[in-house]
Motif scaffolding. Structure first.
Motif, PDB file in Angstrom:
ATOM      1  N   HIS A  31      45.121  35.757  40.923  1.00  0.00           N
ATOM      2  CA  HIS A  31      43.967  35.818  40.261  1.00  0.00           C
ATOM      3  C   HIS A  31      43.763  35.569  39.043  1.00  0.00           C
ATOM      4  O   HIS A  31      43.224  34.529  38.587  1.00  0.00           O
ATOM      5  CB  HIS A  31      42.902  37.063  40.768  1.00  0.00           C
ATOM      6  CG  HIS A  31      41.727  36.828  40.275  1.00  0.00           C
ATOM      7  ND1 HIS A  31      40.810  35.800  40.409  1.00  0.00           N
ATOM      8  CD2 HIS A  31      41.014  37.689  39.202  1.00  0.00           C
ATOM      9  CE1 HIS A  31      39.643  35.951  39.796  1.00  0.00           C
ATOM     10  NE2 HIS A  31      39.775  37.249  39.313  1.00  0.00           N
ATOM     11  N   HIS A  57      41.719  39.841  31.813  1.00  0.00           N
ATOM     12  CA  HIS A  57      40.326  40.301  32.047  1.00  0.00           C
ATOM     13  C   HIS A  57      39.903  41.324  33.245  1.00  0.00           C
ATOM     14  O   HIS A  57      38.973  41.898  32.838  1.00  0.00           O
ATOM     15  CB  HIS A  57      39.445  39.010  32.751  1.00  0.00           C
ATOM     16  CG  HIS A  57      39.515  38.772  33.920  1.00  0.00           C
ATOM     17  ND1 HIS A  57      40.655  38.044  34.314  1.00  0.00           N
ATOM     18  CD2 HIS A  57      38.654  38.933  34.973  1.00  0.00           C
ATOM     19  CE1 HIS A  57      40.461  37.721  35.652  1.00  0.00           C
ATOM     20  NE2 HIS A  57      39.478  38.262  36.129  1.00  0.00           N
ATOM     21  N   ASP A  58      40.964  41.689  34.180  1.00  0.00           N
ATOM     22  CA  ASP A  58      40.582  42.760  35.087  1.00  0.00           C
ATOM     23  C   ASP A  58      41.515  44.037  34.710  1.00  0.00           C
ATOM     24  O   ASP A  58      41.242  44.911  35.682  1.00  0.00           O
ATOM     25  CB  ASP A  58      40.899  42.201  36.403  1.00  0.00           C
ATOM     26  CG  ASP A  58      39.814  41.280  37.089  1.00  0.00           C
ATOM     27  OD1 ASP A  58      38.431  41.978  36.680  1.00  0.00           O
ATOM     28  OD2 ASP A  58      39.799  40.533  37.724  1.00  0.00           O
ATOM     29  N   ASP A 118      36.359  33.002  36.018  1.00  0.00           N
ATOM     30  CA  ASP A 118      36.333  33.943  37.235  1.00  0.00           C
ATOM     31  C   ASP A 118      35.610  33.637  38.178  1.00  0.00           C
ATOM     32  O   ASP A 118      35.883  33.905  39.567  1.00  0.00           O
ATOM     33  CB  ASP A 118      35.867  35.332  36.294  1.00  0.00           C
ATOM     34  CG  ASP A 118      36.225  36.508  37.371  1.00  0.00           C
ATOM     35  OD1 ASP A 118      37.151  36.471  37.958  1.00  0.00           O
ATOM     36  OD2 ASP A 118      35.525  37.533  37.064  1.00  0.00           O
TER      37      ASP A 118
HETATM   38 ZN    ZN Z   1      38.277  38.447  37.840  1.00  0.00          ZN
END
Ligand code: ZN
Length: 180
Positions: A31, A57-58, A118
């Protein structure tokens, strides 16, 4: 380049035991890598800090990573950027989703670009391989919510916004073939 490789190695390690929610349970790291691919190769962006933020980002939201750890390795500017796109997991899901919409326009340019990539990646995944057990209405709601978030940040990158709209155009309907 070096910072980006460091971020990829870090994220791969942090997400190593995680799987996406799709039926095939793809590796989670696919991802963040997909986000960087969208930003660089579809959006034509070359900003390394943006790419690093996309890769990471996650990590705060979905792994044990701490702000301190990110700060040590990537610096405060990067921590702030990742925090901008991190939901407060203490809040109920519905409230988190509402806040994503209301906060979207207050984000920095880089955070808006991460958000755009995203949502593009999530809609593409949702169209092809939605999470197990998600019925039509739930998938449609997800598409509509993602569009509400992106509608708040329009004007940041017309090409990526058009790509988002293309992904949104695959919103499932009763007439669409069932995925898988
Ligand atoms: Zn994400």
């Amino acid at each position: 380049m070096k910072l980006l490789i460091k971020a990829l190695a870090f994220a791969a390690d942090k997400h190593r035991n995680q799987r996406r929610k799709d039926v095939a349970a793809s590796r989670y790291i696919n991802h963040p890598i997909a986000l960087v691919d969208v930003l660089a190769n579809e959006g034509g962006l070359e900003d390394e800090r943006l790419m690093v933020a996309a890769v990471l980002h996650d990590t705060l939201e979905d792994t044990q990573t701490t702000e301190r750890e990110l700060d040590k390795l990537f610096g405060k500017e990067l921590v702030d950027l990742v925090k901008e796109v991190t939901d407060d997991k203490a809040l109920p899901v519905a409230e988190r989703k509402r806040l994503q919409i209301t906060h979207a326009k207050t984000l920095s340019r880089r955070a808006k670009l991460v958000k755009l990539a995203d949502k593009i990646c999530n809609l593409r995944d949702m169209a092809i391989a939605p999470p197990a057990g998600w019925g039509l209405a739930r998938r449609q709601d997800y598409f509509d919510w993602a569009k509400q978030v992106i509608d708040e940040i329009r004007g940041v990158h017309p090409t990526l916004e058009r790509i988002f709209d293309e992904a949104y155009s695959r919103r499932p309907t009763a007439a669409s073939p069932e995925p898988h």
